[in-house]
Design an enzyme around this catalytic site. Structure first.
Site, PDB file in Angstrom:
ATOM      1  N   HIS A 158      41.298 -46.764  49.027  1.00  0.00           N
ATOM      2  CA  HIS A 158      42.593 -47.549  50.330  1.00  0.00           C
ATOM      3  C   HIS A 158      42.528 -48.494  50.307  1.00  0.00           C
ATOM      4  CE1 HIS A 158      44.196 -43.268  51.087  1.00  0.00           C
ATOM      5  NE2 HIS A 158      42.225 -42.963  51.648  1.00  0.00           N
ATOM      6  N   TYR A 205      46.348 -34.378  52.881  1.00  0.00           N
ATOM      7  CA  TYR A 205      45.659 -34.179  51.691  1.00  0.00           C
ATOM      8  C   TYR A 205      45.465 -33.208  51.023  1.00  0.00           C
ATOM      9  CZ  TYR A 205      42.723 -36.948  55.137  1.00  0.00           C
ATOM     10  OH  TYR A 205      42.019 -37.738  56.055  1.00  0.00           O
ATOM     11  N   GLU A 224      47.050 -40.620  50.724  1.00  0.00           N
ATOM     12  CA  GLU A 224      45.648 -40.307  50.572  1.00  0.00           C
ATOM     13  C   GLU A 224      46.035 -40.332  48.284  1.00  0.00           C
ATOM     14  OE1 GLU A 224      42.847 -40.131  52.011  1.00  0.00           O
ATOM     15  OE2 GLU A 224      43.870 -40.357  53.724  1.00  0.00           O
ATOM     16  N   HIS A 239      36.505 -43.311  47.416  1.00  0.00           N
ATOM     17  CA  HIS A 239      38.125 -42.407  48.036  1.00  0.00           C
ATOM     18  C   HIS A 239      38.094 -43.537  48.682  1.00  0.00           C
ATOM     19  CE1 HIS A 239      40.219 -39.429  49.576  1.00  0.00           C
ATOM     20  NE2 HIS A 239      40.166 -40.150  51.116  1.00  0.00           N
ATOM     21  N   GLU A 240      37.185 -43.675  49.572  1.00  0.00           N
ATOM     22  CA  GLU A 240      37.586 -45.200  51.086  1.00  0.00           C
ATOM     23  C   GLU A 240      37.990 -46.369  50.523  1.00  0.00           C
ATOM     24  OE1 GLU A 240      38.369 -44.273  53.532  1.00  0.00           O
ATOM     25  OE2 GLU A 240      37.879 -42.398  53.940  1.00  0.00           O
TER      26      GLU A 240
END
Length: 666
Positions: free
Chosen positions: A462, A600, A487, A458-459
């Site tokens: 980004h 989210y 997100e 997930h990170e």
């Protein structure tokens, strides 16, 4: 591909506290001087107002981000303190600049000229003008002065809240008996104090205790301690809620949420609250069923452990019985699964997935050539190779293990945006992943639980968004998109962590390198994806509805009462007679997600739609990956997100895939 020397050097990370202070003053003074010059222009035009301001901002963003970043990661408290002070001064300057009537006049004059410029420049002009009007420049001077002081107070509260959270060093001492059930390799990393084990509130400490401690009182103490770990932040948030309501009123908005959402995809508090309540209604039945099942498991577990019967299901029971259900019914043993995901090889293979999907190459910088802020950091030069020629993309950093004074969660930080400078030269982005995964021990490497693999994916999503975005102006670079869309790209990439072939390719047993995870284990992981999904999403709804309740109020709300009552009502879990203050460590509310936590869930609609439409049939389809990269990630915030989605999907987005994922009927 042949790797060349990057055309842009990485940042240096040798700032002293004094240098941070001096550079902060210099950056602010230079910006003030330029603003004075622009504001004095008698015949404003796009080239000498908007373009000049944008060029200044482009360079300043990177300076501000780096000097403010140290307080999240530096091992030197004096550096962290100086960085925190710098962030406060930068925020104050931004408030002052955003309230300058003379700057507004020249920007607005250009706006009213409707100059013939390219689409991204037109969008920048519109946003600049809107910034000033949203800051109250149409108000009388007396009201503007009041507004400016209130905004500074609010900014200082937000900085202090973040600093308190980052500097938190609380802990609880437990006996070995109280930690019964917690894996030995976790306990072995706890410090010992007077014969007891010191559990901090960092993720690698508290999560295993909440998941494995058999003693319910141990879990209760850990949960309540974590909720109440930064009590000094309670009043800061309460003050902030009042200030936000007051500021919104002066600006002519009914509530702070109405002010914030004007620029989001959702547009209004009413649409957000309708979305959240509709989802809550759809999930309530699943949540009730899941609680009943977990209560039966709890009764059996208590009997087996010789504990007295307890028919309540408390919030500190959730992680423990969720884990126990996965192990007993689904045979998902998180510890055993983690053996197949040693951090080093997993990260390398994860990068490999992004290399295939987005035609990238990650080249680690080692030895004396590294330029990092801590010895734990990894540094990568990132290249793109689908254009027939190696093309530098930017710099990527990983800072993955906990330490005192470091940011305690998992996040991506843009350290410098990409943009085109005044000479037409490309300036490349710098981005960092800051996480808190367990450190390697004397006998084992750092092993990632499956949920940590998901978090990393997930990170890193980004980070990839930050790297592959190409915009003219830094303001629109990468993740500078609508907050209720930001997100979606990362949530979409989480799906790869639930695909059989991708999980197998990511795995390699730490004792037998090359041995991949067995098919039956993968099947168990995939089947478990939505176990207790109703309760998980009801927890998210508690956070989102709490956020909206605070920010649609007039500021007089009893925050503690709302936090505790809404948790029991929405999450369906009890908390005994405990009053907790978890809002004091709910960093989103003071870190830019105020009136935005709903995002989210909102963005999951888009994430599911993209994955099901473009990648479900072939997750490693490079053609689809490049189309997604160039249509969704590359534009950053330079175009309307809804337009980008429609271009990728070939239609308007819908919630069919999202509801299918949740297992609820439309």
């Amino acid at each position: 591909m042949t790797i060349k020397t990057p055309p842009q050097a990485p940042p240096t990370w040798t700032h002293t506290p004094e240098q941070i202070t001096a550079e902060t003053e210099a950056v602010i003074e230079a910006a003030k001087k330029l603003h004075d010059q622009v504001a004095a222009i008698e015949a404003p035009a796009f080239e000498d107002v908007i373009k000049v301001l944008a060029e200044s901002d482009n360079a300043r963003y990177g300076q501000v981000n780096q000097l403010s970043f140290y307080h999240h990661v530096s091992g030197d408290k004096q550096v962290r303190d100086s960085s925190s002070k710098a962030e406060e001064e930068f925020r104050d300057f931004d408030i002052e600049a955003g309230m300058r009537e003379d700057l507004y006049k020249v920007v607005n004059a250009v706006f009213n000229q409707k100059p013939d410029v390219d689409p991204e420049s037109k969008r920048l002009l519109e946003k600049m003008n809107l910034d000033f009007t949203r800051n109250g420049l149409a108000l009388p001077k007396e009201k503007r002065d009041v507004l400016k002081e209130l905004q500074k107070k609010l900014s200082n509260l937000e900085v202090a809240y973040s600093k308190n959270l980052g500097e938190e060093t609380g802990h609880i001492l437990f006996t070995g008996e109280e930690l019964a059930g917690v894996p030995e390799d976790v306990i072995s990393q706890f410090s010992e104090v007077d014969g007891k084990y010191k559990m901090t509130f960092k993720y690698p400490d508290i999560f295993p205790v909440m998941k494995y401690a058999q003693n319910p009182d141990t879990r209760r103490r850990a949960f309540v301690g974590d909720q109440n770990k930064v009590m000094e932040n309670c009043d800061l948030l309460i003050q902030a809620i009042k200030l936000r309501a007051q500021i919104a009123g002066i600006l002519g908005y009914k509530t702070h949420a109405a002010y914030v959402l004007e620029e989001r995809m959702a547009k209004s508090p009413e649409s957000v609250i309708t979305f959240l309540n509709d989802l809550r209604e759809k999930l309530a039945g699943a949540g009730t069923t899941e609680i009943a099942k977990l209560l039966k498991l709890k009764a059996k577990d208590q009997e087996a452990l010789g504990l007295p019967p307890d028919d309540s299901f408390n919030v500190w029971d959730y992680r423990y019985y969720d884990r126990l259900l996965l192990e007993t019914e689904y045979e998902v043993d998180a510890q055993k699964i983690a053996e197949y995901f040693p951090m080093q090889s997993t990260v390398e293979k994860m990068l490999g997935i992004f290399e295939t999907l987005f035609a990238l190459k990650f080249v680690e910088v080692t030895g004396d050539e590294r330029s990092v802020w801590h010895e734990d950091c990894k540094q990568f030069a990132v290249w793109k190779d689908d254009s027939g020629e190696d093309e530098f993309v930017g710099w990527l950093y990983f800072d993955l293990h906990p330490r005192e004074g470091k940011y305690g969660h998992a996040a991506n930080f843009n350290l410098s945006p990409g943009y085109t400078d005044k000479d037409g030269k490309r300036v490349y982005p710098v981005t960092a992943l800051v996480c808190n995964f367990s450190k390697p021990s004397a006998t084992k490497p750092s092993l990632l639980k499956h949920d940590e693999v998901v978090t990393f994916f997930h990170e890193l999503g980004h980070g990839i968004h930050d790297l592959v975005s190409v915009t003219k102006f830094g303001r629109f670079h990468g993740t500078n998109v609508a907050r209720d869309f930001v997100e979606a790209p990362s949530q979409m990439l989480e799906y790869w962590c639930w695909q059989k072939d991708e999980l197998k390719n990511l795995s390699s047993h730490y004792l037998e390198p090359g041995k991949t995870i067995e098919d039956d284990l993968i099947e168990k992981i995939v089947k478990s994806k939505h176990v207790n999904g109703g309760l998980f999403n009801l927890r998210q709804l508690h956070f989102a509805l709490f956020d909206m309740t605070l920010h649609t109020s007039d500021g007089s709300i009893d925050v503690t009462k709302a936090w505790n009552e809404m948790r029991e009502e929405i999450s369906l879990m009890q908390q005994g007679n405990e009053t907790t203050y978890g809002y004091a460590s709910f960093g989103h509310l003071m870190g830019g997600y105020d009136s935005g936590y709903y995002g989210y869930l909102w963005s999951q609609v888009f994430a599911a739609d993209i994955f099901y439409t473009k990648f479900l049939a072939g997750p490693m389809n490079t053609t689809a990956g490049l189309e997604y990269r160039d249509t969704i990630l590359r534009p950053g915030g330079s175009k309307e997100e809804a337009d980008n989605l429609k271009a990728l999907l070939g239609r308007e987005p819908n919630n069919v895939a999202f509801l299918r994922e949740l297992g609820v009927k439309n």
